[in-house]
Motif scaffolding. Sequence first.
Motif, PDB file in Angstrom:
ATOM      1  N   PRO A 217     -34.136 -59.767  74.259  1.00 25.74           N
ATOM      2  CA  PRO A 217     -33.099 -60.913  75.097  1.00 25.74           C
ATOM      3  C   PRO A 217     -32.016 -61.601  74.139  1.00 25.74           C
ATOM      4  O   PRO A 217     -32.100 -61.421  73.175  1.00 25.74           O
ATOM      5  CB  PRO A 217     -34.145 -62.007  75.426  1.00 25.74           C
ATOM      6  N   VAL A 218     -31.048 -61.767  74.835  1.00 23.12           N
ATOM      7  CA  VAL A 218     -29.847 -62.310  74.074  1.00 23.12           C
ATOM      8  C   VAL A 218     -30.229 -63.534  73.550  1.00 23.12           C
ATOM      9  O   VAL A 218     -29.472 -63.741  72.477  1.00 23.12           O
ATOM     10  CB  VAL A 218     -28.323 -62.455  75.233  1.00 23.12           C
ATOM     11  N   SER A 219     -31.083 -64.082  73.702  1.00 27.67           N
ATOM     12  CA  SER A 219     -31.520 -65.454  73.192  1.00 27.67           C
ATOM     13  C   SER A 219     -31.982 -65.096  71.715  1.00 27.67           C
ATOM     14  O   SER A 219     -31.935 -66.196  70.842  1.00 27.67           O
ATOM     15  CB  SER A 219     -32.671 -66.345  73.789  1.00 27.67           C
ATOM     16  N   GLY A 220     -32.322 -64.358  71.292  1.00 24.21           N
ATOM     17  CA  GLY A 220     -32.658 -63.707  70.071  1.00 24.21           C
ATOM     18  C   GLY A 220     -31.443 -63.957  68.886  1.00 24.21           C
ATOM     19  O   GLY A 220     -31.429 -64.558  67.838  1.00 24.21           O
ATOM     20  N   SER A 221     -30.342 -63.470  69.564  1.00 25.77           N
ATOM     21  CA  SER A 221     -29.124 -63.780  68.746  1.00 25.77           C
ATOM     22  C   SER A 221     -28.496 -65.278  68.655  1.00 25.77           C
ATOM     23  O   SER A 221     -28.078 -65.944  67.848  1.00 25.77           O
ATOM     24  CB  SER A 221     -28.034 -62.893  68.846  1.00 25.77           C
ATOM     25  N   ARG A 222     -28.578 -65.635  70.030  1.00 28.45           N
ATOM     26  CA  ARG A 222     -27.924 -66.992  70.344  1.00 28.45           C
ATOM     27  C   ARG A 222     -28.807 -68.063  69.542  1.00 28.45           C
ATOM     28  O   ARG A 222     -28.030 -68.874  68.944  1.00 28.45           O
ATOM     29  CB  ARG A 222     -28.074 -67.269  71.920  1.00 28.45           C
TER      30      ARG A 222
ATOM     31  N   LEU B  28     -29.283 -51.980  64.591  1.00 25.12           N
ATOM     32  CA  LEU B  28     -29.449 -52.049  65.983  1.00 25.12           C
ATOM     33  C   LEU B  28     -30.741 -52.024  66.540  1.00 25.12           C
ATOM     34  O   LEU B  28     -31.450 -51.337  66.218  1.00 25.12           O
ATOM     35  CB  LEU B  28     -28.533 -51.065  66.770  1.00 25.12           C
ATOM     36  N   SER B  29     -31.004 -53.126  67.284  1.00 21.36           N
ATOM     37  CA  SER B  29     -32.457 -52.996  68.044  1.00 21.36           C
ATOM     38  C   SER B  29     -33.423 -53.337  66.984  1.00 21.36           C
ATOM     39  O   SER B  29     -33.276 -54.209  66.294  1.00 21.36           O
ATOM     40  CB  SER B  29     -33.003 -51.876  68.797  1.00 21.36           C
TER      41      SER B  29
ATOM     42  N   TYR C 262     -21.013 -59.739  74.478  1.00 24.55           N
ATOM     43  CA  TYR C 262     -20.357 -58.943  75.722  1.00 24.55           C
ATOM     44  C   TYR C 262     -21.274 -59.364  76.697  1.00 24.55           C
ATOM     45  O   TYR C 262     -22.315 -59.185  77.195  1.00 24.55           O
ATOM     46  CB  TYR C 262     -20.572 -57.417  75.507  1.00 24.55           C
ATOM     47  N   PRO C 263     -20.310 -59.937  77.623  1.00 17.24           N
ATOM     48  CA  PRO C 263     -21.020 -60.607  79.001  1.00 17.24           C
ATOM     49  C   PRO C 263     -21.645 -59.857  79.805  1.00 17.24           C
ATOM     50  O   PRO C 263     -22.312 -59.860  80.994  1.00 17.24           O
ATOM     51  CB  PRO C 263     -19.876 -61.687  79.560  1.00 17.24           C
ATOM     52  N   ASN C 264     -20.963 -58.373  80.019  1.00 15.17           N
ATOM     53  CA  ASN C 264     -21.352 -57.493  80.890  1.00 15.17           C
ATOM     54  C   ASN C 264     -22.101 -56.271  80.536  1.00 15.17           C
ATOM     55  O   ASN C 264     -22.415 -55.353  81.183  1.00 15.17           O
ATOM     56  CB  ASN C 264     -20.251 -57.021  81.893  1.00 15.17           C
ATOM     57  N   GLU C 265     -22.658 -56.418  79.378  1.00 12.43           N
ATOM     58  CA  GLU C 265     -23.401 -55.255  78.619  1.00 12.43           C
ATOM     59  C   GLU C 265     -24.856 -55.535  78.359  1.00 12.43           C
ATOM     60  O   GLU C 265     -25.198 -56.765  78.341  1.00 12.43           O
ATOM     61  CB  GLU C 265     -22.582 -54.943  77.247  1.00 12.43           C
ATOM     62  N   GLY C 266     -25.614 -54.345  78.270  1.00 11.88           N
ATOM     63  CA  GLY C 266     -27.060 -54.489  78.150  1.00 11.88           C
ATOM     64  C   GLY C 266     -27.333 -54.292  76.764  1.00 11.88           C
ATOM     65  O   GLY C 266     -26.693 -54.927  75.648  1.00 11.88           O
ATOM     66  N   HIS C 267     -28.017 -53.389  76.421  1.00 15.81           N
ATOM     67  CA  HIS C 267     -28.724 -53.155  75.221  1.00 15.81           C
ATOM     68  C   HIS C 267     -28.081 -52.290  74.168  1.00 15.81           C
ATOM     69  O   HIS C 267     -27.888 -52.316  72.956  1.00 15.81           O
ATOM     70  CB  HIS C 267     -30.260 -52.610  75.347  1.00 15.81           C
ATOM     71  N   ASN C 268     -27.374 -51.193  74.555  1.00 14.42           N
ATOM     72  CA  ASN C 268     -26.787 -50.196  73.946  1.00 14.42           C
ATOM     73  C   ASN C 268     -25.307 -50.566  73.779  1.00 14.42           C
ATOM     74  O   ASN C 268     -24.616 -50.076  74.560  1.00 14.42           O
ATOM     75  CB  ASN C 268     -27.304 -48.799  74.394  1.00 14.42           C
TER      76      ASN C 268
ATOM     77  N   GLY D 127     -25.538 -57.925  73.908  1.00 16.45           N
ATOM     78  CA  GLY D 127     -24.997 -57.841  75.134  1.00 16.45           C
ATOM     79  C   GLY D 127     -25.903 -58.941  75.905  1.00 16.45           C
ATOM     80  O   GLY D 127     -26.920 -59.190  75.889  1.00 16.45           O
ATOM     81  N   ALA D 128     -25.172 -59.837  76.991  1.00 16.67           N
ATOM     82  CA  ALA D 128     -25.746 -60.642  77.643  1.00 16.67           C
ATOM     83  C   ALA D 128     -26.891 -60.130  78.231  1.00 16.67           C
ATOM     84  O   ALA D 128     -27.708 -60.885  78.861  1.00 16.67           O
ATOM     85  CB  ALA D 128     -24.547 -61.657  78.525  1.00 16.67           C
ATOM     86  N   ASN D 129     -26.594 -59.077  79.087  1.00 17.94           N
ATOM     87  CA  ASN D 129     -27.791 -58.454  80.079  1.00 17.94           C
ATOM     88  C   ASN D 129     -28.507 -57.578  79.318  1.00 17.94           C
ATOM     89  O   ASN D 129     -29.103 -56.632  80.091  1.00 17.94           O
ATOM     90  CB  ASN D 129     -26.906 -57.684  81.063  1.00 17.94           C
ATOM     91  N   ASP D 130     -28.908 -57.671  77.980  1.00 21.78           N
ATOM     92  CA  ASP D 130     -29.878 -56.992  77.389  1.00 21.78           C
ATOM     93  C   ASP D 130     -31.297 -57.171  78.036  1.00 21.78           C
ATOM     94  O   ASP D 130     -31.845 -58.307  77.939  1.00 21.78           O
ATOM     95  CB  ASP D 130     -29.844 -57.281  75.972  1.00 21.78           C
TER      96      ASP D 130
END
Length: 226
Positions: A176-181, A123-124, A199-205, A169-172
């Motif tokens: 940035p979510v672009s890293g995975s996308r 993770l991270s 996860y559209p409403n989640e952040g980093h954790n 998480g889309a709100n990371d």
Amino acid sequence: MAQLFESRTYVNSKGDTLFYHLLKPLNFDSAKKYPLVVSLPYGGQPATDKIRQMEGAVAAEALSTDINRANYPAFIFIPNCPPGSGWGGIPNYPSVDSLVYEAISSLDKEPGIDVKRRYVTGLSRGGYGAWHFICTRPDMFAAAIPVSGGEDPKLASRIVNVPVWAFHGANDKNVPVSGSRDMINAIKKAGGNPRYTEYPNEGHNIWNQVSMTPGLWDWLFAQKRN
């Protein structure tokens, strides 16, 4: 969790040293072959505290519970990240990736490890590492679960045949979510077929959500290199 693991030290021919923790399968039988799960700790723990750093090895924590040790017997490997270093994948940041690969390979001479079923997850900082490990050593790993990480999409063609299930998480705001996308899209463009959960409403954790994903561990332990 730390009490379950054996603390070890790997020293290569140049004198480079890696501390790591290893958990053997429950009811270990040296005549059998077991998978090896490499669980890369995230950052934020004191780099000099080898026990505290284990807190960042979230997959190891999940897989070392009694029920998961019974359901998924495996070796679990947690490397210690020296101060000022990472697992790779983060631009312009020192990495101990090669030393970790050497330490993993050194275990091949011990009984019980199936070299065709080595997995990596994190993770991270560990998510970057999981991507980086399979991109630099696709021959070593049978599958990866990178969480909240990323890597250079130019390397994606190297891992079209490595099973990947990535999460973000889309709100990371940390990674940035672009890293995975970008990695997922690049793998698909190169002909691969990775899995991706966002996860559209989640952040980093997001680890709690990831760890409760139905079929996650069944998927991971079903993977095997040809």
